[in-house]
Scaffold this motif. Structure first.
Motif, short mmCIF file in Angstrom:
data_model
loop_
_atom_site.label_atom_id
_atom_site.label_comp_id
_atom_site.label_asym_id
_atom_site.label_seq_id
_atom_site.Cartn_x
_atom_site.Cartn_y
_atom_site.Cartn_z
N LYS A 195 28.80 40.02 42.32
CA LYS A 195 30.16 40.55 42.35
C LYS A 195 31.18 39.43 42.58
CE LYS A 195 28.99 45.21 43.96
NZ LYS A 195 29.04 46.18 45.10
N LYS A 196 30.84 38.52 43.49
CA LYS A 196 31.73 37.39 43.77
C LYS A 196 31.91 36.53 42.52
CE LYS A 196 30.83 36.88 48.73
NZ LYS A 196 30.32 35.98 49.80
N ILE A 197 30.81 36.23 41.85
CA ILE A 197 30.87 35.40 40.64
C ILE A 197 31.62 36.12 39.53
CG2 ILE A 197 29.47 34.34 38.82
CD1 ILE A 197 27.34 33.81 41.00
N SER A 198 31.43 37.44 39.45
CA SER A 198 32.13 38.23 38.43
C SER A 198 33.64 38.18 38.64
CB SER A 198 31.65 39.68 38.47
OG SER A 198 32.36 40.48 37.56
N LEU A 199 34.10 38.27 39.90
CA LEU A 199 35.53 38.20 40.20
C LEU A 199 36.11 36.84 39.82
CD1 LEU A 199 35.64 40.02 43.67
CD2 LEU A 199 36.58 40.85 41.51
N ILE A 200 35.35 35.80 40.10
CA ILE A 200 35.81 34.45 39.73
C ILE A 200 35.89 34.31 38.22
CG2 ILE A 200 35.26 31.98 39.82
CD1 ILE A 200 33.96 32.47 42.55
N ASP A 201 34.90 34.84 37.51
CA ASP A 201 34.90 34.79 36.04
C ASP A 201 36.12 35.53 35.48
OD1 ASP A 201 32.66 33.25 35.67
OD2 ASP A 201 31.29 34.96 35.61
N GLN A 202 36.46 36.67 36.09
CA GLN A 202 37.63 37.42 35.65
C GLN A 202 38.91 36.59 35.83
OE1 GLN A 202 37.89 41.38 37.36
NE2 GLN A 202 35.67 41.68 37.14
N SER A 203 39.00 35.93 36.98
CA SER A 203 40.16 35.09 37.27
C SER A 203 40.26 33.94 36.27
CB SER A 203 40.08 34.54 38.69
OG SER A 203 41.17 33.70 38.99
N ILE A 204 39.13 33.32 35.97
CA ILE A 204 39.11 32.23 34.99
C ILE A 204 39.53 32.75 33.63
CG2 ILE A 204 37.61 30.63 33.74
CD1 ILE A 204 35.98 30.31 36.32
N GLY A 205 39.06 33.94 33.27
CA GLY A 205 39.41 34.53 31.98
C GLY A 205 40.90 34.78 31.85
N ILE A 206 41.53 35.33 32.91
CA ILE A 206 42.97 35.60 32.88
C ILE A 206 43.76 34.30 32.78
CG2 ILE A 206 44.90 36.47 34.27
CD1 ILE A 206 42.90 38.54 35.43
N LEU A 207 43.38 33.32 33.61
CA LEU A 207 44.07 32.03 33.60
C LEU A 207 43.91 31.32 32.26
CD1 LEU A 207 43.09 30.79 37.16
CD2 LEU A 207 45.40 31.38 36.41
N SER A 208 42.72 31.40 31.68
CA SER A 208 42.46 30.76 30.39
C SER A 208 43.29 31.40 29.28
CB SER A 208 40.97 30.84 30.05
OG SER A 208 40.20 30.14 30.99
N ALA A 209 43.45 32.74 29.35
CA ALA A 209 44.25 33.45 28.35
C ALA A 209 45.72 33.02 28.46
CB ALA A 209 44.12 34.95 28.55
N ARG A 210 46.22 32.90 29.68
CA ARG A 210 47.60 32.46 29.89
C ARG A 210 47.77 31.01 29.45
NH1 ARG A 210 48.78 35.03 35.91
NH2 ARG A 210 48.80 37.22 35.26
#
Length: 205
Positions: free
Chosen positions: A116-131
């Motif tokens: 779950k922790k890694i999944s949350l970090i991946d989501q954050s990376i995904g949002i930042l990468s899209a921006r």
């Protein structure tokens, strides 16, 4: 002859100590001497003080003996310090182990929580990468407009927008790098935690 020497020595002892301190010291050749003072050259070699009855009352160690005793004392202190550090490390490890067992009930729970922790970090990376990608495309458009425009006022406005876009893009890239480093740290901790939990679980059975 030996008896005569012994008697002479006793006479010397009883007569000398009545008036002054008496010392016994050994020279470099191993010969024993008795006198009312220790020669300066032998002061660092060690000597023994005798009382009025010719009995040893105080022993002054030589510089070499004092150095040896100091070295031995230092070694003992080092050993004690090492033992103390080992005990501290063992106590700290036990505290961490107790906390680990109190935090997780099973191996599956360890895996679930860290995923779950890694999944949350991946989501954050995904949002930042899209921006980051969106802003990169915007920056390209701004640069193109800046090259094509003829108006000086428009160029100034576009230049300010380009500077702002570049600054924001730098911040996004920093945030992405931080999140990726966090993911690596969490992944490493997850592996260590799982290994330690398995070891403790096995030891308790």
């Amino acid at each position: 002859m030996t008896s005569i020497k012994l008697i002479a020595l006793l006479i010397f002892l009883t007569s000398s100590v009545a008036h002054a301190s008496l010392y016994r010291w050994i020279d470099e050749s191993g010969k024993v001497h008795f006198s009312d003072k220790v020669p300066p050259a032998m002061a660092q070699k060690g000597h023994t003080s005798l009382n009025k009855n010719g009995i040893e009352s105080e022993k002054v160690s030589s510089a070499e003996e004092l150095k040896k005793k100091e070295e031995e004392a230092n070694k003992k202190q080092e050993v004690l310090a090492e033992m103390t550090e080992v005990k501290k490390a063992e106590a700290e490890q036990k505290r961490k182990d107790d906390q680990l067992l109190a935090t997780y009930e099973s191996r599956e729970e360890v895996i679930s929580i860290f995923k779950k922790k890694i999944s949350l970090i991946d989501q954050s990376i995904g949002i930042l990468s899209a921006r980051d990608e969106s802003l990169t495309q915007k920056l390209k458009r701004l640069n193109k407009k800046h090259r094509q425009t003829k108006s000086e006022s428009s160029k100034i406005t576009l230049s300010m927008q380009i500077v702002n876009a570049k600054e924001s893009l730098t911040e996004y890239k920093k945030a992405i790098a931080i999140n990726r480093a966090d993911k690596d740290a969490v992944t490493g901790k997850y592996r260590q935690t799982l290994i330690r939990f398995d070891h403790l679980a096995k030891s308790n059975h």
